[in-house]
Design a protein around this motif. Structure first.
Motif, mmCIF file in Angstrom:
data_model
loop_
_atom_site.group_PDB
_atom_site.id
_atom_site.type_symbol
_atom_site.label_atom_id
_atom_site.label_comp_id
_atom_site.label_asym_id
_atom_site.label_seq_id
_atom_site.Cartn_x
_atom_site.Cartn_y
_atom_site.Cartn_z
ATOM 1 N N VAL A 180 4.573 6.517 -1.939
ATOM 2 C CA VAL A 180 5.476 6.137 -0.846
ATOM 3 C C VAL A 180 4.865 4.947 -0.108
ATOM 4 O O VAL A 180 3.690 4.976 0.278
ATOM 5 C CB VAL A 180 5.720 7.321 0.119
ATOM 6 C CG1 VAL A 180 6.529 6.889 1.331
ATOM 7 C CG2 VAL A 180 6.428 8.454 -0.622
ATOM 8 N N ILE A 181 5.646 3.907 0.065
ATOM 9 C CA ILE A 181 5.162 2.670 0.680
ATOM 10 C C ILE A 181 4.766 2.899 2.138
ATOM 11 O O ILE A 181 5.551 3.415 2.927
ATOM 12 C CB ILE A 181 6.236 1.555 0.593
ATOM 13 C CG1 ILE A 181 6.556 1.246 -0.877
ATOM 14 C CG2 ILE A 181 5.782 0.293 1.321
ATOM 15 C CD1 ILE A 181 7.765 0.348 -1.085
ATOM 16 N N VAL B 90 9.125 0.539 4.082
ATOM 17 C CA VAL B 90 8.118 1.519 4.479
ATOM 18 C C VAL B 90 8.763 2.900 4.561
ATOM 19 O O VAL B 90 9.828 3.071 5.141
ATOM 20 C CB VAL B 90 7.452 1.115 5.816
ATOM 21 C CG1 VAL B 90 6.516 2.213 6.317
ATOM 22 C CG2 VAL B 90 6.708 -0.203 5.651
ATOM 23 N N GLY B 91 8.121 3.850 3.923
ATOM 24 C CA GLY B 91 8.643 5.219 3.890
ATOM 25 C C GLY B 91 9.433 5.526 2.628
ATOM 26 O O GLY B 91 9.803 6.668 2.391
ATOM 27 N N GLN B 92 9.676 4.509 1.807
ATOM 28 C CA GLN B 92 10.413 4.704 0.553
ATOM 29 C C GLN B 92 9.430 4.819 -0.617
ATOM 30 O O GLN B 92 8.359 4.229 -0.590
ATOM 31 C CB GLN B 92 11.351 3.514 0.296
ATOM 32 C CG GLN B 92 12.461 3.412 1.295
ATOM 33 C CD GLN B 92 13.300 4.671 1.311
ATOM 34 O OE1 GLN B 92 13.762 5.139 0.280
ATOM 35 N NE2 GLN B 92 13.480 5.236 2.495
ATOM 36 N N LYS C 161 0.879 -1.166 0.000
ATOM 37 C CA LYS C 161 0.000 0.000 0.000
ATOM 38 C C LYS C 161 0.912 1.210 0.000
ATOM 39 O O LYS C 161 1.997 1.189 0.602
ATOM 40 C CB LYS C 161 -0.905 0.019 1.222
ATOM 41 C CG LYS C 161 -1.889 -1.127 1.260
ATOM 42 C CD LYS C 161 -2.742 -1.086 2.515
ATOM 43 C CE LYS C 161 -3.669 -2.283 2.569
ATOM 44 N NZ LYS C 161 -4.517 -2.258 3.761
ATOM 45 N N THR C 162 0.469 2.260 -0.693
ATOM 46 C CA THR C 162 1.238 3.499 -0.713
ATOM 47 C C THR C 162 0.327 4.679 -0.421
ATOM 48 O O THR C 162 -0.901 4.570 -0.502
ATOM 49 C CB THR C 162 1.907 3.741 -2.086
ATOM 50 O OG1 THR C 162 0.902 4.051 -3.047
ATOM 51 C CG2 THR C 162 2.741 2.558 -2.533
ATOM 52 N N GLY D 248 -4.469 6.776 -1.346
ATOM 53 C CA GLY D 248 -3.292 5.990 -1.706
ATOM 54 C C GLY D 248 -3.611 4.953 -2.755
ATOM 55 O O GLY D 248 -4.629 5.039 -3.458
ATOM 56 N N TYR D 249 -2.740 3.960 -2.822
ATOM 57 C CA TYR D 249 -2.884 2.903 -3.814
ATOM 58 C C TYR D 249 -2.627 1.551 -3.153
ATOM 59 O O TYR D 249 -1.823 1.445 -2.230
ATOM 60 C CB TYR D 249 -1.894 3.108 -4.971
ATOM 61 C CG TYR D 249 -2.087 4.440 -5.628
ATOM 62 C CD1 TYR D 249 -3.105 4.632 -6.558
ATOM 63 C CD2 TYR D 249 -1.280 5.529 -5.297
ATOM 64 C CE1 TYR D 249 -3.311 5.869 -7.144
ATOM 65 C CE2 TYR D 249 -1.488 6.764 -5.881
ATOM 66 C CZ TYR D 249 -2.501 6.929 -6.798
ATOM 67 O OH TYR D 249 -2.710 8.159 -7.372
#
Length: 180
Positions: free
Chosen positions: A30-31, A50-52, A24-25, A112-113
């Motif tokens: 951003v993950i 996570v956060g990238q 999920k982003t 998000g996605y």
């Protein structure tokens, strides 16, 4: 987190038949979540994922035109399916059939996605690999990123026209075993 771009090693990883990678982003890509299958395939720890930005796993053999199509489709509030080759942090690569959907809150605002990815059929990978190689070769003929993207996009549209298929028809023909 990768300090520099990892170079491909040529080692291929494959998902198991019953495995599903999920991320999920946020709206910028951003993950915010990564499941164990994603972490394993990408050779990332959760803290490094996570956060990238999701493009932390972008393989240099993925044409820009496919990402344009993906983002344009999501911008239109539509789901998209795409064959993607990703680059793990250790240089291995892996192919997936990705299903990406926009996620909305109760008021309809994009939050998000969500992407789920499964193992693609090897015949589909073989067919899409040659298409992607053609698009990447077109990109390499241009010195600027915008020109490379435009040329690749035009070449992709030409290829679809030659097949007499929309993008969705093309993807589903590969998925259903018709890699003509």
């Amino acid at each position: 987190m990768r300090a520099t771009r990892t170079s491909p090693t040529g080692v291929e990883r494959t998902l198991g038949d019953d495995e599903m990678m999920v991320t999920k982003t946020d709206p910028r890509g951003v993950i915010t979540y990564a499941n164990d299958a994603f972490l394993h395939m990408s050779a990332l720890d959760e803290a490094d994922a996570v956060g990238q930005p999701h493009n932390v796993i972008r393989h240099p053999d993925m044409p820009r035109a496919i990402f344009k199509l993906l983002w344009d489709t999501l911008k239109d509030r539509q789901e998209v399916f795409a064959y993607v080759v990703n680059l793990a942090s250790d240089g291995a690569h892996y192919w997936v059939l990705a299903h990406v959907t926009p996620s909305y809150d109760s008021s309809g605002r994009l939050v998000g996605y969500h992407s789920s990815r499964r193992r693609p059929d090897p015949a589909a990978v073989g067919a899409i690999s040659s298409t992607y190689a053609d698009l990447c070769a077109e990109e390499q003929r241009h010195s600027s990123s915008p020109a490379a993207l435009e040329a690749s996009w035009q070449r992709f549209q030409q290829m679809l026209g030659e097949r007499g298929q929309t993008y969705d028809e093309f993807i589903w023909s590969l998925t259903n075993g018709d890699p003509r």
